[in-house]
Design an enzyme around this catalytic site. Sequence first.
Site, PDB file in Angstrom:
ATOM      1  N   THR A  71       0.853  -1.206   0.000  1.00  0.00           N
ATOM      2  CA  THR A  71       0.000   0.000   0.000  1.00  0.00           C
ATOM      3  C   THR A  71       0.882   1.246   0.000  1.00  0.00           C
ATOM      4  O   THR A  71       0.621   2.211  -0.728  1.00  0.00           O
ATOM      5  CB  THR A  71      -0.943  -0.021   1.217  1.00  0.00           C
ATOM      6  OG1 THR A  71      -1.726  -1.213   1.142  1.00  0.00           O
ATOM      7  CG2 THR A  71      -1.865   1.179   1.244  1.00  0.00           C
ATOM      8  N   ASN A 146      -6.075 -10.172  -7.070  1.00  0.00           N
ATOM      9  CA  ASN A 146      -6.141 -10.801  -5.749  1.00  0.00           C
ATOM     10  C   ASN A 146      -7.462 -11.500  -5.466  1.00  0.00           C
ATOM     11  O   ASN A 146      -7.557 -12.269  -4.514  1.00  0.00           O
ATOM     12  CB  ASN A 146      -5.853  -9.764  -4.655  1.00  0.00           C
ATOM     13  CG  ASN A 146      -6.715  -8.536  -4.780  1.00  0.00           C
ATOM     14  OD1 ASN A 146      -6.692  -7.846  -5.799  1.00  0.00           O
ATOM     15  ND2 ASN A 146      -7.494  -8.257  -3.767  1.00  0.00           N
ATOM     16  N   GLN A 180       0.556 -10.286  -5.757  1.00  0.00           N
ATOM     17  CA  GLN A 180       0.092 -11.675  -5.864  1.00  0.00           C
ATOM     18  C   GLN A 180       0.843 -12.442  -6.959  1.00  0.00           C
ATOM     19  O   GLN A 180       0.538 -13.604  -7.220  1.00  0.00           O
ATOM     20  CB  GLN A 180      -1.419 -11.731  -6.141  1.00  0.00           C
ATOM     21  CG  GLN A 180      -2.286 -11.004  -5.118  1.00  0.00           C
ATOM     22  CD  GLN A 180      -2.392 -11.729  -3.768  1.00  0.00           C
ATOM     23  OE1 GLN A 180      -1.950 -12.883  -3.615  1.00  0.00           O
ATOM     24  NE2 GLN A 180      -2.974 -11.069  -2.770  1.00  0.00           N
ATOM     25  N   SER A 200       4.896  -7.247  -1.299  1.00  0.00           N
ATOM     26  CA  SER A 200       4.543  -7.298   0.115  1.00  0.00           C
ATOM     27  C   SER A 200       5.032  -8.616   0.724  1.00  0.00           C
ATOM     28  O   SER A 200       4.770  -9.692   0.173  1.00  0.00           O
ATOM     29  CB  SER A 200       3.017  -7.206   0.231  1.00  0.00           C
ATOM     30  OG  SER A 200       2.639  -7.195   1.568  1.00  0.00           O
ATOM     31  N   HIS A 202       4.200 -10.137   3.548  1.00  0.00           N
ATOM     32  CA  HIS A 202       3.301 -11.039   4.290  1.00  0.00           C
ATOM     33  C   HIS A 202       2.453 -11.959   3.402  1.00  0.00           C
ATOM     34  O   HIS A 202       1.681 -12.777   3.904  1.00  0.00           O
ATOM     35  CB  HIS A 202       2.432 -10.259   5.294  1.00  0.00           C
ATOM     36  CG  HIS A 202       1.365  -9.404   4.692  1.00  0.00           C
ATOM     37  ND1 HIS A 202       0.053  -9.780   4.663  1.00  0.00           N
ATOM     38  CD2 HIS A 202       1.405  -8.175   4.130  1.00  0.00           C
ATOM     39  CE1 HIS A 202      -0.672  -8.811   4.110  1.00  0.00           C
ATOM     40  NE2 HIS A 202       0.132  -7.824   3.777  1.00  0.00           N
ATOM     41  N   CYS A 322      -8.986  -8.427   1.990  1.00  0.00           N
ATOM     42  CA  CYS A 322      -7.680  -7.970   2.467  1.00  0.00           C
ATOM     43  C   CYS A 322      -7.956  -7.133   3.690  1.00  0.00           C
ATOM     44  O   CYS A 322      -7.121  -6.958   4.562  1.00  0.00           O
ATOM     45  CB  CYS A 322      -6.965  -7.132   1.423  1.00  0.00           C
ATOM     46  SG  CYS A 322      -6.220  -8.148   0.160  1.00  0.00           S
TER      47      CYS A 322
END
Length: 375
Positions: A71, A146, A180, A200, A202, A322
């Site tokens: 983000t 996603n 993704q 990202s 995580h 999300c």
Amino acid sequence: MDLYFDNAATTRLSENALKAYIDTERDFFANPSSVHGEGIRAHKELERNRERIASLLSVPASSLFFTSGATESIAAVFSSLLLAEPGKVIISAIEHEAVSSWLRPLESHGWKTARLKAKGGFVKKEDLEAELTPDTRLVAIMAVNNVTGAIEDTAGLIGTVREYEKNLKHRIFFFADSVQALGKIPYGIASLDIDGASFSAHKLNGPRGIGMLYLKRPEAFRAIAPAGGQEKGKRGGTENLPAIAGFRAALEEWIPDAAANQARIASLNARIRDAITSAGLKVLSPENASPYIISFASPLPSEVYTRMLSDKGISASSGSACSNNTKGEGERILLAMGFRSSEAKQAVRISLSNASDEESVDTLIEAIKEIGNGR
Ligand code: PLP
């Protein structure tokens, strides 16, 4: 047995990533910007991690900038537009809200915006071509969606932009949210003529709150506020060194075996798809989607079906999930892909990780059989 099937939302931190996080927090506690010995050690460790990640991704270390997550990486790119003369921004209609939420502030600063249709999940080159104008500054089309796992033709879309800009005096910044895609499909940013990408940790068994911005030409990119000048002025703020080490450790586990794991996950995906169709339910993900994501619609509201799975110990999600603060986000994306409103409201997303195995998928398939069409 791991019955967690919500890995597109977040994944479990791997033991190696956790260990790297703890060790680094303890052994390299100093601020990497400090000029004393401890600070210099921390700075070296920061750069060692960056170089390791860069070599795993086959890109120059100087093209990677650590952020607090995708983000923030996306925000760095979109907010930088506010430094430029207003022009036009083109995004796909199926972007994550980390991207789509930027349109309104840009419009209020005089920018023109366009959202490209993505029927069935795919942005068409002709639609992009039709929207390109001489004042276009940025095109943002995600690499993998996603909600359904749809894989965009990133190379082809970049080709369309590069062809169009031949007659322009400026380069159009092509951005691909790659959250993704990394490690989950064959995806080499080094081989793409991409200007920026977000990642990202995580989503790949790394820690939360750490991500990266890739910039092909960092020298041409000006952040709106360089703050303390860290990350070469692209992202200010004390670097989250333990999380960066955790990200590096997660990638060291994920990337070298990516192709073998993608093939293994694809065969689990095929079994899950069969179970879904045998239960009379409709698979919404395209045939050639990322093997890590399968969306389907049942005759029940999404929340009811996911609750029924949850009662059997299985974690899946309704729509994109999300974040719970933006209910209807998955629905918006499915509608933009051309699915019926009822299907969008009844969508369930199963998302896999490298921890998913035959046994956990057997249990999931059994649950899908037992629930049937819910009637
Ligand atoms: N983009 C996509 C496609 C995502 O799936 C997510 C996940 O939430 C994000 C962006 C945001 O990532 P982060 O949580 O790192 O800010």
